[in-house]
Scaffold this active site. Structure first.
Site, PDB file in Angstrom:
ATOM      1  N   SER A  94      12.381  31.714   9.480  1.00 22.20           N
ATOM      2  CA  SER A  94      12.433  32.825  10.417  1.00 22.20           C
ATOM      3  C   SER A  94      11.140  32.875  11.237  1.00 22.20           C
ATOM      4  CB  SER A  94      12.694  34.124   9.645  1.00 22.20           C
ATOM      5  OG  SER A  94      13.028  35.179  10.492  1.00 22.20           O
ATOM      6  N   ASP A 109      24.071  32.585  12.509  1.00 21.12           N
ATOM      7  CA  ASP A 109      22.830  33.353  12.400  1.00 21.12           C
ATOM      8  C   ASP A 109      22.290  33.622  13.809  1.00 21.12           C
ATOM      9  OD1 ASP A 109      20.248  34.279  12.076  1.00 21.12           O
ATOM     10  OD2 ASP A 109      19.590  32.645  10.784  1.00 21.12           O
ATOM     11  N   HIS A 113      21.468  35.391   8.204  1.00 20.66           N
ATOM     12  CA  HIS A 113      20.022  35.121   8.247  1.00 20.66           C
ATOM     13  C   HIS A 113      19.352  35.319   6.900  1.00 20.66           C
ATOM     14  CE1 HIS A 113      16.303  34.311  10.286  1.00 20.66           C
ATOM     15  NE2 HIS A 113      15.762  35.428   9.817  1.00 20.66           N
TER      16      HIS A 113
END
Length: 245
Positions: free
Chosen positions: A129, A196, A208
């Protein structure tokens, strides 16, 4: 021409920032499921492999859930090799313009120090991320995202055996690390979990937070282990001028 490049960079930066905002939402979901992360202490002697991993937004300090699963699988794949870890020291906060560059500075400094003090250690870069954006900044960053513009020196690429990123916000603008980095692209696995929205144009927000459940750390570990097995200083040759040869 320079104006067009500047405009493209601003647009790309805004898109990445929007993806990081969504990454924060997923990070909170993941963080709520976690206890405090625990990063392995680096051995006093140089390890065979050093994993430098940046956690996702709002995860507790340490490797993060995805990072820990990745390291556990990689250790299993590498058998008797010693594996050190370094959890990138940065806020992983919602203030992405400050947080991600801080992570990039810390990660870049550690990688370069490791390359200098442990030249035979195979370095592995990783991030999830916002942490994937941190890795982008030090290894590619063609548009000086967030005004960073400080990728690592080209000579460091010799020491990096592989890169593994998960839920990379750059995927939203079609700039996966595997395609955007001449030095690191061929040794990168850039994974996005289906729809995602942080790394694709999809709208499956829960995806995610499900990288571990979907088996992506195992997939990445298999890829990285194969790269580490073949890693050598001749992978990328840097001539005296510092350019890639």
């Amino acid at each position: 021409m320079s104006d067009r490049r500047s405009t493209a960079s601003v647009v790309s930066g805004r898109t990445v920032r929007r993806a990081l905002v969504m990454a924060g939402i997923g990070g909170l979901t993941a963080a709520g499921l976690l206890g405090p992360g625990a990063a392995s202490a680096q051995a006093a002697a140089c390890p065979d492999v050093e994993v430098v991993f940046a956690r996702g937004t709002a995860e507790p300090a340490g490797l993060g859930r995805v990072g820990q699963a990745f390291v556990d699988d990689l250790r299993s794949d590498l058998g008797g090799r010693t594996v050190g870890t370094y959890a990138v020291n940065y806020p992983a906060s919602y203030d992405f313009l400050q947080s991600a560059p801080q992570g990039a500075d810390d990660a870049g400094a550690h990688v370069q120090a490791t390359a200098a003090s442990c030249p035979t250690t195979s370095i592995v870069l990783g991030g999830y991320s916002q942490g994937a954006a941190v890795v982008d900044l030090i290894s590619a960053d063609p548009g000086a995202t967030f005004g960073f513009g400080r990728p690592m020196p080209a000579s460091v690429a010799d020491h990096v055996a592989a890169v593994a990123v998960f839920g990379n916000p750059a995927g939203r603008i079609g700039r996966t690390l595997a395609s955007a980095s001449p030095l690191y692209g061929a040794k990168t696995i850039d994974l996005c979990n289906g729809a995602d929205p942080v790394c694709s144009n999809g709208d499956d927000r829960p995806a995610h937070s499900r990288y571990v459940e979907a088996g992506f750390p195992t997939q990445a570990a298999d890829f990285v282990a194969a790269k580490v097995a073949r890693h050598g200083a001749s992978d990328v040759r840097i001539n005296a001028s510092g350019s890639v040869g």
